[in-house]
Scaffold this motif. Sequence first.
Motif, short mmCIF file in Angstrom:
data_model
loop_
_atom_site.label_atom_id
_atom_site.label_comp_id
_atom_site.label_asym_id
_atom_site.label_seq_id
_atom_site.Cartn_x
_atom_site.Cartn_y
_atom_site.Cartn_z
N VAL A 77 7.97 -66.68 -24.06
CA VAL A 77 8.80 -66.30 -25.20
C VAL A 77 8.46 -64.86 -25.56
N ILE A 78 9.47 -63.98 -25.56
CA ILE A 78 9.31 -62.60 -26.01
C ILE A 78 10.03 -62.50 -27.35
N THR A 79 9.29 -62.27 -28.42
CA THR A 79 9.90 -62.34 -29.75
C THR A 79 9.59 -61.10 -30.58
N ASP A 80 10.60 -60.66 -31.32
CA ASP A 80 10.38 -59.64 -32.34
C ASP A 80 9.65 -60.31 -33.51
N LEU A 81 8.93 -59.51 -34.30
CA LEU A 81 8.21 -60.08 -35.44
C LEU A 81 9.07 -60.13 -36.70
N ARG A 82 9.88 -59.11 -36.90
CA ARG A 82 10.68 -59.05 -38.12
C ARG A 82 12.12 -59.44 -37.83
N MET A 83 12.49 -60.66 -38.30
CA MET A 83 13.83 -61.20 -38.08
C MET A 83 14.24 -62.01 -39.30
N PRO A 84 15.54 -62.20 -39.51
CA PRO A 84 16.00 -63.04 -40.63
C PRO A 84 15.71 -64.52 -40.35
N LYS A 85 15.86 -65.33 -41.40
CA LYS A 85 15.63 -66.78 -41.35
C LYS A 85 14.18 -67.08 -41.01
N LEU A 86 13.85 -67.29 -39.73
CA LEU A 86 12.48 -67.59 -39.31
C LEU A 86 11.96 -66.39 -38.52
N ASP A 87 10.95 -65.68 -39.07
CA ASP A 87 10.47 -64.48 -38.38
C ASP A 87 9.53 -64.85 -37.23
N GLY A 88 9.09 -63.81 -36.48
CA GLY A 88 8.26 -64.04 -35.29
C GLY A 88 6.93 -64.69 -35.61
N MET A 89 6.30 -64.33 -36.72
CA MET A 89 5.01 -64.90 -37.08
C MET A 89 5.13 -66.40 -37.35
N LYS A 90 6.17 -66.78 -38.08
CA LYS A 90 6.39 -68.20 -38.36
C LYS A 90 6.72 -68.96 -37.08
N LEU A 91 7.45 -68.30 -36.17
CA LEU A 91 7.77 -68.94 -34.89
C LEU A 91 6.51 -69.24 -34.10
N ILE A 92 5.57 -68.27 -34.08
CA ILE A 92 4.30 -68.49 -33.38
C ILE A 92 3.53 -69.65 -34.01
N GLU A 93 3.52 -69.70 -35.33
CA GLU A 93 2.83 -70.79 -36.03
C GLU A 93 3.44 -72.14 -35.66
N GLU A 94 4.77 -72.21 -35.58
CA GLU A 94 5.45 -73.46 -35.21
C GLU A 94 5.11 -73.85 -33.77
N ILE A 95 5.06 -72.86 -32.88
CA ILE A 95 4.72 -73.14 -31.48
C ILE A 95 3.30 -73.70 -31.38
N GLN A 96 2.36 -73.11 -32.14
CA GLN A 96 0.97 -73.59 -32.12
C GLN A 96 0.87 -74.98 -32.74
N THR A 97 1.56 -75.20 -33.85
CA THR A 97 1.50 -76.49 -34.53
C THR A 97 2.05 -77.61 -33.65
N ARG A 98 3.17 -77.33 -32.98
CA ARG A 98 3.80 -78.33 -32.13
C ARG A 98 3.19 -78.39 -30.73
N ARG A 99 2.21 -77.49 -30.46
CA ARG A 99 1.50 -77.45 -29.18
C ARG A 99 2.47 -77.33 -28.01
N LEU A 100 3.43 -76.43 -28.14
CA LEU A 100 4.40 -76.22 -27.07
C LEU A 100 3.76 -75.38 -25.95
N PRO A 101 3.89 -75.81 -24.68
CA PRO A 101 3.25 -75.09 -23.56
C PRO A 101 4.04 -73.86 -23.16
N VAL A 102 3.93 -72.79 -23.94
CA VAL A 102 4.67 -71.57 -23.66
C VAL A 102 3.80 -70.38 -24.03
N THR A 103 3.92 -69.28 -23.29
CA THR A 103 3.17 -68.05 -23.55
C THR A 103 4.04 -67.11 -24.39
N VAL A 104 3.46 -66.55 -25.46
CA VAL A 104 4.21 -65.72 -26.40
C VAL A 104 3.80 -64.26 -26.27
N ILE A 105 4.79 -63.39 -26.10
CA ILE A 105 4.61 -61.94 -26.15
C ILE A 105 5.43 -61.41 -27.32
#
Length: 491
Positions: A77-105
């Motif tokens: 996953v290549i994600t910008d940090l500043r975005m509307p609705k759900l930003d990149g930081m919250k997306l990373i937190e959701e990925i970690q919480t749900r333990r999704l097997p994906v690498t984030v840049i």
Amino acid sequence: MAPAVVNEPNDLRPRDDAANLAHALEAARRILLVEDDEDTRNSFQQLLGMALGVDVDLAVDGSQALAMLLKQPYSIVITDLRMPKLDGMKLIEEIQTRRLPVTVIVTTGHGSINEAVQAMRLGAYDFLTKPPDPQHLCLLVERALRERTLQDELTALRSQIGERHRFWNILSKCPRMYDIFELIGHVADTTTTVLIEGETGTGKEQVARAIHQASSVHRNGPFVPVHCAALPESLLESELFGHEKGSFTGAAGQRKGRFEIASGGTLFLDEVADIPLPMQVKLLRVLQERKFERIGGNQTIEVDVRVIAATNRGLDALVKEGKFREDLYYRLNVVKIDLPPLRQRPEDVPLLATYFAQKYSRPGQNAYHISNEAMERLLTYAWPGNIRQLENAMERACVTARNGEIRPENLPRDLLPRQGRKGSLNVDLARPLTDQLSELTAAFEERYLRKALRKCRGHVGRCAKISGLSRRSISAKIAHYKIDTAAYKPK
């Protein structure tokens, strides 16, 4: 990496299955690009698609990205940090919480470096400042894809071994180990005594546990290990058979022995070659009759127990020297498993090293990346301490590594290449010269082939050109040494 699941549980075809698994993982590699700017999205998609030949899906914000991640797997996953609705930081937190097997840049502007650092603390792999250098972007994504593929293969390997063979504690892609897996599958549901021979650190106890776990007969019972070399003769008898109160000085109460405790399960006798001769007689009787008396007792105790013995010394040679009873040797050696040393399993070194790098990574952080230079050092070392030594080396490397990468300087200083070690040619005057010359020639030939295949990335034709032999001759030698050329092909 490992045998994949096949329709017939008893059909062991690891070499074909390994190729199928690698192909499936290769096909599943996809990148999800999360960016609210349309021009940036399109340019990233075209660049990565053309340069790396991978599929790139697009999302306009974190909410859409999370929905896509939950719908199908992605490698990166290549994600910008500043975005509307759900930003990149919250997306990373959701990925970690749900333990999704994906690498984030993450991507960020020059004024938001602190946010990128915070994202890496949350589990992001790396960050890029906008606008990123195209070459740097492609190199970073390519490296992340290689590591993600290896992690996914490890996960698939452990899962599939558990499903097919229940070898939960063994990782290997070596053909000789596949033969051992098959043998374990045949012997698991019997009560046959098994003898495991192998050098120190090759994983004899892990194989014994795999036999126990694979058995529908014994796996519900206990697995009881006894390290025979650690106990003096005076204590070994009590440890194995137990004793009654007052049977000797210090026997303050009744005690059950390991045979009794292991009834219904498996008794593992490690370093069985160190059992003194008088105790060998008593052990032989128990193996023959499956009954014994505690020290100082007269009650006969019958047990239903599978016995697995292990040694790092050749028992047949000890029998000839009169140091081990011949009748006990034949009683133990009903089914024999010879574990190859790690130097004869070079294809397992990257697999095991990556696994240990994951195991000893710091909590909350991505697994350490092993640099090419460090991996070359691991591949050229002889590993006299085998898997145990490799695990210790990787634990040390993870403690001393910085910036998420293991470099040669993080490895123990004694990890010198095989060709640089003194005393590697052991002369045995008790054996004919011709026998030893043929063994040395075969060992050198196998090392040459493996090094050539590594240089040619598994291409047999190029390997033949380097060696000056015909493709047919090289193919025959590769088959003779059971070398898996797929292990040297780029992932």
